[in-house]
Design a protein around this motif. Structure first.
Motif, mmCIF file in Angstrom:
data_model
loop_
_atom_site.group_PDB
_atom_site.id
_atom_site.type_symbol
_atom_site.label_atom_id
_atom_site.label_comp_id
_atom_site.label_asym_id
_atom_site.label_seq_id
_atom_site.Cartn_x
_atom_site.Cartn_y
_atom_site.Cartn_z
ATOM 1 N N ILE A 141 -2.225 7.075 5.137
ATOM 2 C CA ILE A 141 -1.606 6.339 6.246
ATOM 3 C C ILE A 141 -1.198 7.341 7.321
ATOM 4 O O ILE A 141 -0.564 8.356 7.036
ATOM 5 C CB ILE A 141 -0.383 5.526 5.754
ATOM 6 C CG1 ILE A 141 -0.832 4.485 4.730
ATOM 7 C CG2 ILE A 141 0.317 4.850 6.921
ATOM 8 C CD1 ILE A 141 0.309 3.721 4.091
ATOM 9 N N SER A 142 -1.559 7.067 8.554
ATOM 10 C CA SER A 142 -1.246 7.965 9.669
ATOM 11 C C SER A 142 0.258 7.991 9.949
ATOM 12 O O SER A 142 1.013 7.148 9.470
ATOM 13 C CB SER A 142 -1.993 7.512 10.927
ATOM 14 O OG SER A 142 -1.457 6.280 11.375
ATOM 15 N N GLU A 143 0.657 8.949 10.764
ATOM 16 C CA GLU A 143 2.066 9.056 11.165
ATOM 17 C C GLU A 143 2.516 7.782 11.887
ATOM 18 O O GLU A 143 3.592 7.265 11.644
ATOM 19 C CB GLU A 143 2.261 10.280 12.069
ATOM 20 C CG GLU A 143 3.689 10.501 12.502
ATOM 21 C CD GLU A 143 4.623 10.825 11.344
ATOM 22 O OE1 GLU A 143 5.796 10.394 11.398
ATOM 23 O OE2 GLU A 143 4.194 11.485 10.390
ATOM 24 N N GLU A 144 1.647 7.275 12.770
ATOM 25 C CA GLU A 144 1.941 6.021 13.489
ATOM 26 C C GLU A 144 2.074 4.864 12.504
ATOM 27 O O GLU A 144 2.959 4.024 12.621
ATOM 28 C CB GLU A 144 0.821 5.737 14.503
ATOM 29 C CG GLU A 144 0.940 4.406 15.206
ATOM 30 C CD GLU A 144 2.056 4.347 16.225
ATOM 31 O OE1 GLU A 144 2.356 3.240 16.700
ATOM 32 O OE2 GLU A 144 2.640 5.392 16.545
ATOM 33 N N SER A 185 7.915 1.762 8.421
ATOM 34 C CA SER A 185 9.356 2.027 8.391
ATOM 35 C C SER A 185 10.115 1.003 9.235
ATOM 36 O O SER A 185 11.180 0.511 8.844
ATOM 37 C CB SER A 185 9.635 3.439 8.900
ATOM 38 O OG SER A 185 11.007 3.665 8.995
ATOM 39 N N GLU A 186 9.559 0.668 10.403
ATOM 40 C CA GLU A 186 10.171 -0.332 11.287
ATOM 41 C C GLU A 186 10.215 -1.708 10.613
ATOM 42 O O GLU A 186 11.208 -2.433 10.704
ATOM 43 C CB GLU A 186 9.382 -0.394 12.597
ATOM 44 C CG GLU A 186 10.052 -1.135 13.699
ATOM 45 C CD GLU A 186 11.200 -0.358 14.317
ATOM 46 O OE1 GLU A 186 12.165 -1.015 14.727
ATOM 47 O OE2 GLU A 186 11.148 0.878 14.390
ATOM 48 N N ILE A 187 9.134 -2.068 9.927
ATOM 49 C CA ILE A 187 9.098 -3.348 9.200
ATOM 50 C C ILE A 187 10.180 -3.358 8.123
ATOM 51 O O ILE A 187 10.939 -4.327 7.998
ATOM 52 C CB ILE A 187 7.698 -3.598 8.588
ATOM 53 C CG1 ILE A 187 6.672 -3.845 9.698
ATOM 54 C CG2 ILE A 187 7.739 -4.784 7.624
ATOM 55 C CD1 ILE A 187 5.231 -3.858 9.216
ATOM 56 N N LYS A 232 0.821 -1.213 0.000
ATOM 57 C CA LYS A 232 0.000 0.000 0.000
ATOM 58 C C LYS A 232 0.856 1.265 0.000
ATOM 59 O O LYS A 232 0.472 2.277 0.567
ATOM 60 C CB LYS A 232 -0.929 -0.015 1.210
ATOM 61 C CG LYS A 232 -1.875 -1.196 1.195
ATOM 62 C CD LYS A 232 -2.778 -1.195 2.377
ATOM 63 C CE LYS A 232 -3.690 -2.406 2.294
ATOM 64 N NZ LYS A 232 -4.623 -2.499 3.369
ATOM 65 N N ALA A 233 1.998 1.226 -0.664
ATOM 66 C CA ALA A 233 2.945 2.336 -0.630
ATOM 67 C C ALA A 233 2.393 3.619 -1.236
ATOM 68 O O ALA A 233 2.795 4.710 -0.865
ATOM 69 C CB ALA A 233 4.236 1.947 -1.340
ATOM 70 N N ASN A 234 1.460 3.535 -2.165
ATOM 71 C CA ASN A 234 0.951 4.730 -2.832
ATOM 72 C C ASN A 234 -0.197 5.401 -2.084
ATOM 73 O O ASN A 234 -0.685 6.426 -2.515
ATOM 74 C CB ASN A 234 0.500 4.373 -4.253
ATOM 75 C CG ASN A 234 1.677 3.966 -5.112
ATOM 76 O OD1 ASN A 234 2.785 4.424 -4.882
ATOM 77 N ND2 ASN A 234 1.450 3.093 -6.064
ATOM 78 N N GLN A 235 -0.631 4.839 -0.989
ATOM 79 C CA GLN A 235 -1.745 5.436 -0.257
ATOM 80 C C GLN A 235 -1.247 6.568 0.624
ATOM 81 O O GLN A 235 -0.310 6.420 1.407
ATOM 82 C CB GLN A 235 -2.464 4.384 0.583
ATOM 83 C CG GLN A 235 -3.194 3.367 -0.255
ATOM 84 C CD GLN A 235 -4.069 2.472 0.613
ATOM 85 O OE1 GLN A 235 -4.117 2.620 1.823
ATOM 86 N NE2 GLN A 235 -4.754 1.552 -0.038
ATOM 87 N N THR A 236 -1.897 7.702 0.486
ATOM 88 C CA THR A 236 -1.488 8.871 1.267
ATOM 89 C C THR A 236 -2.254 8.993 2.574
ATOM 90 O O THR A 236 -1.952 9.868 3.368
ATOM 91 C CB THR A 236 -1.718 10.160 0.439
ATOM 92 O OG1 THR A 236 -3.094 10.209 0.059
ATOM 93 C CG2 THR A 236 -0.831 10.174 -0.793
#
Length: 193
Positions: free
Chosen positions: A56-59, A65-67, A50-54
């Protein structure tokens, strides 16, 4: 007779302890395409489903990013090189979540000393269930090389989110035992637990 009961009790205790320990570890479901030419794989690119979805919350971005950081660590342990153009492999990950409703009925039984009839009440609770999926695809053939998923609910006893993600990614990659440019599975890649 007492020795027989004692050994039966010890056996039962051992089986109970073994089943408890076994059930505490998250179950990884995995697939390895053993027909893949692992000798040809040297580089990779990590992508999120889902990289193109804007929206996504900051959390959410922090979790993703952690994954990704942990995927890079595992690929690095296997001597793969991260590159952005013309990689041999695409490592795709997805965090799948679903909200489930759980109900529980609690009954109060009849008491001869009570003037009230037996009663019951129902508790309804919304629970977030999630799973982590990681898959590796051969860019040239477009065929799946490896795929693994784990139910994240078993990790809820961990105190820190970073530990949960690290353990989940490590458990998944414990089933991918191929180093870069090697067709031979390497058991030393399994993490010590």
């Amino acid at each position: 007779m007492s020795n027989r009961i004692s050994s039966l009790g010890k056996s039962s205790l051992f089986l109970l302890l073994f089943s408890f320990l076994f059930s505490c570890h998250p179950k990884v479901v995995d697939f390895v395409n053993t027909k893949s030419n692992f000798n040809a794989f040297d580089s990779y690119l990590v992508v999120n489903f889902k990289a193109n979805q804007t929206d996504i919350s900051e959390e959410g971005r922090r979790i993703l990013s952690e994954i990704e950081q942990n995927i890079h660590l595992e690929m690095n342990r296997r001597a793969y090189r991260p590159i952005n153009t013309n990689p041999d492999l695409v490592v795709r990950y997805e965090l799948i979540s679903n909200q489930a409703i759980k109900t529980q009925q609690n009954n109060y039984g009849y008491s001869p000393y009570s003037t009230f009839p037996s009663q019951s009440y129902i508790t309804v609770k919304a629970v977030l269930e999630s799973a982590l999926l990681i898959e590796i695809t051969d860019v040239k053939t477009k065929k799946l090389v490896w795929q693994a998923s784990v139910d994240m609910d078993k990790y809820t006893k961990k105190s820190k989110q970073e530990e949960i993600i690290k353990d989940a990614v490590t458990n998944l990659f414990d089933t991918y035992l191929y180093r870069a440019n090697s067709n031979t599975p390497d058991e030393s890649l399994i993490s010590a637990k």
